[in-house]
Design a protein around this motif. Structure first.
Motif, PDB file in Angstrom:
ATOM      1  N   MET A   1       0.583  -0.716  -0.057  1.00  0.00           N
ATOM      2  CA  MET A   1       0.435   0.323   0.012  1.00  0.00           C
ATOM      3  C   MET A   1       0.997   1.200   0.154  1.00  0.00           C
ATOM      4  SD  MET A   1      -2.976   1.274   2.873  1.00  0.00           S
ATOM      5  CE  MET A   1      -3.162   2.572   3.548  1.00  0.00           C
ATOM      6  N   ASN A   2       0.613   2.157  -1.051  1.00  0.00           N
ATOM      7  CA  ASN A   2       1.803   4.008  -0.621  1.00  0.00           C
ATOM      8  C   ASN A   2       0.388   4.540  -0.727  1.00  0.00           C
ATOM      9  OD1 ASN A   2       2.618   5.199  -1.663  1.00  0.00           O
ATOM     10  ND2 ASN A   2       3.367   5.019  -3.638  1.00  0.00           N
ATOM     11  N   ALA A   3       0.545   5.215   0.901  1.00  0.00           N
ATOM     12  CA  ALA A   3      -0.209   5.742   1.202  1.00  0.00           C
ATOM     13  C   ALA A   3       1.195   7.042   2.171  1.00  0.00           C
ATOM     14  CB  ALA A   3      -1.039   5.659   2.480  1.00  0.00           C
ATOM     15  N   PRO A   4       0.643   8.393   2.791  1.00  0.00           N
ATOM     16  CA  PRO A   4       1.517   9.055   3.529  1.00  0.00           C
ATOM     17  C   PRO A   4       2.011   9.011   4.455  1.00  0.00           C
ATOM     18  CG  PRO A   4      -0.470  10.219   2.010  1.00  0.00           C
ATOM     19  CD  PRO A   4      -0.819   9.456   1.982  1.00  0.00           C
ATOM     20  N   MET A   5       2.967   8.337   4.684  1.00  0.00           N
ATOM     21  CA  MET A   5       3.213   8.097   6.820  1.00  0.00           C
ATOM     22  C   MET A   5       2.497   8.618   7.462  1.00  0.00           C
ATOM     23  SD  MET A   5       5.919   5.841   5.418  1.00  0.00           S
ATOM     24  CE  MET A   5       6.393   5.428   6.912  1.00  0.00           C
ATOM     25  N   PRO A   6       2.414  10.467   7.818  1.00  0.00           N
ATOM     26  CA  PRO A   6       1.243  10.372   8.952  1.00  0.00           C
ATOM     27  C   PRO A   6       0.436   9.760   8.723  1.00  0.00           C
ATOM     28  CG  PRO A   6       2.108  12.314   7.444  1.00  0.00           C
ATOM     29  CD  PRO A   6       3.185  11.432   6.654  1.00  0.00           C
ATOM     30  N   LEU A   7       0.101   9.307   8.312  1.00  0.00           N
ATOM     31  CA  LEU A   7      -1.841   8.302   7.802  1.00  0.00           C
ATOM     32  C   LEU A   7      -1.496   7.083   8.081  1.00  0.00           C
ATOM     33  CD1 LEU A   7      -4.437   8.732   7.446  1.00  0.00           C
ATOM     34  CD2 LEU A   7      -4.073   8.330   4.587  1.00  0.00           C
ATOM     35  N   VAL A   8       0.232   6.520   7.044  1.00  0.00           N
ATOM     36  CA  VAL A   8       0.475   5.316   7.731  1.00  0.00           C
ATOM     37  C   VAL A   8       0.443   4.878   9.342  1.00  0.00           C
ATOM     38  CG1 VAL A   8       1.867   3.909   6.776  1.00  0.00           C
ATOM     39  CG2 VAL A   8       0.837   4.682   5.713  1.00  0.00           C
ATOM     40  N   HIS A   9       1.328   5.492  10.056  1.00  0.00           N
ATOM     41  CA  HIS A   9       1.292   5.826  11.222  1.00  0.00           C
ATOM     42  C   HIS A   9       0.148   5.922  12.320  1.00  0.00           C
ATOM     43  CE1 HIS A   9       5.864   4.669  10.701  1.00  0.00           C
ATOM     44  NE2 HIS A   9       5.592   6.116   9.765  1.00  0.00           N
ATOM     45  N   GLU A  10      -0.267   6.764  11.677  1.00  0.00           N
ATOM     46  CA  GLU A  10      -2.186   6.616  12.835  1.00  0.00           C
ATOM     47  C   GLU A  10      -2.833   6.021  12.657  1.00  0.00           C
ATOM     48  OE1 GLU A  10      -5.422   9.507  12.309  1.00  0.00           O
ATOM     49  OE2 GLU A  10      -3.383  10.036  12.066  1.00  0.00           O
ATOM     50  N   ALA A  25      14.415   1.341  -3.789  1.00  0.00           N
ATOM     51  CA  ALA A  25      14.096   3.056  -3.282  1.00  0.00           C
ATOM     52  C   ALA A  25      12.955   3.507  -4.413  1.00  0.00           C
ATOM     53  CB  ALA A  25      15.178   3.429  -3.888  1.00  0.00           C
ATOM     54  N   LEU A  26      11.293   3.959  -3.813  1.00  0.00           N
ATOM     55  CA  LEU A  26      10.508   4.081  -4.054  1.00  0.00           C
ATOM     56  C   LEU A  26      10.207   5.660  -4.170  1.00  0.00           C
ATOM     57  CD1 LEU A  26       8.225   1.876  -2.506  1.00  0.00           C
ATOM     58  CD2 LEU A  26       9.017   1.839  -5.097  1.00  0.00           C
ATOM     59  N   PRO A  27      10.269   6.296  -6.267  1.00  0.00           N
ATOM     60  CA  PRO A  27       9.813   7.594  -6.574  1.00  0.00           C
ATOM     61  C   PRO A  27       8.622   8.412  -5.107  1.00  0.00           C
ATOM     62  CG  PRO A  27       8.825   6.522  -8.006  1.00  0.00           C
ATOM     63  CD  PRO A  27       9.663   6.037  -7.095  1.00  0.00           C
ATOM     64  N   PRO A  28       8.971   9.512  -5.040  1.00  0.00           N
ATOM     65  CA  PRO A  28       6.852  10.047  -4.437  1.00  0.00           C
ATOM     66  C   PRO A  28       5.799   9.858  -5.470  1.00  0.00           C
ATOM     67  CG  PRO A  28       9.346  11.842  -4.677  1.00  0.00           C
ATOM     68  CD  PRO A  28       9.689  10.485  -5.783  1.00  0.00           C
ATOM     69  N   VAL A  29       5.233   9.603  -5.035  1.00  0.00           N
ATOM     70  CA  VAL A  29       3.744   9.268  -5.421  1.00  0.00           C
ATOM     71  C   VAL A  29       3.266  10.560  -5.305  1.00  0.00           C
ATOM     72  CG1 VAL A  29       1.364   8.485  -5.714  1.00  0.00           C
ATOM     73  CG2 VAL A  29       3.934   7.089  -5.219  1.00  0.00           C
TER      74      VAL A  29
END
Length: 77
Positions: A1-10, A25-29
């Motif tokens: 799953m690719n999601a913004p890290m703050p949301l992922v951690h929450e 290494a993954l590019p920004p989405v």
């Protein structure tokens, strides 16, 4: 799953999940809102778009210097 890290951690904290770094290494989405052009002028749809964009900008720390979330750009499809 690719999601913004703050949301992922929450979400991970609430669900008891473990967050791991990607093995490559993954590019920004880019993060974008999309909607059909027929909704472009709809006041209720515009209100909802603005609320979603503002909430995500606040959550990701992307508010402008005045403390307001920048409005979403037009993404009609």
């Amino acid at each position: 799953m690719n999601a913004p890290m703050p949301l992922v951690h929450e979400v991970a904290g609430v669900l008891g999940l473990v967050v791991r770094e990607a093995p490559i290494a993954l590019p920004p989405v880019p993060f974008a809102l999309l909607w059909h052009e027929r909704f472009q002028a709809d006041p209720a749809h515009r209100w909802a778009r603005e609320r979603v964009a503002a909430a995500m900008r606040r959550r990701l720390g992307l508010d402008d210097a005045a403390g307001r979330a920048a409005p979403p750009s037009r993404r009609a499809r």
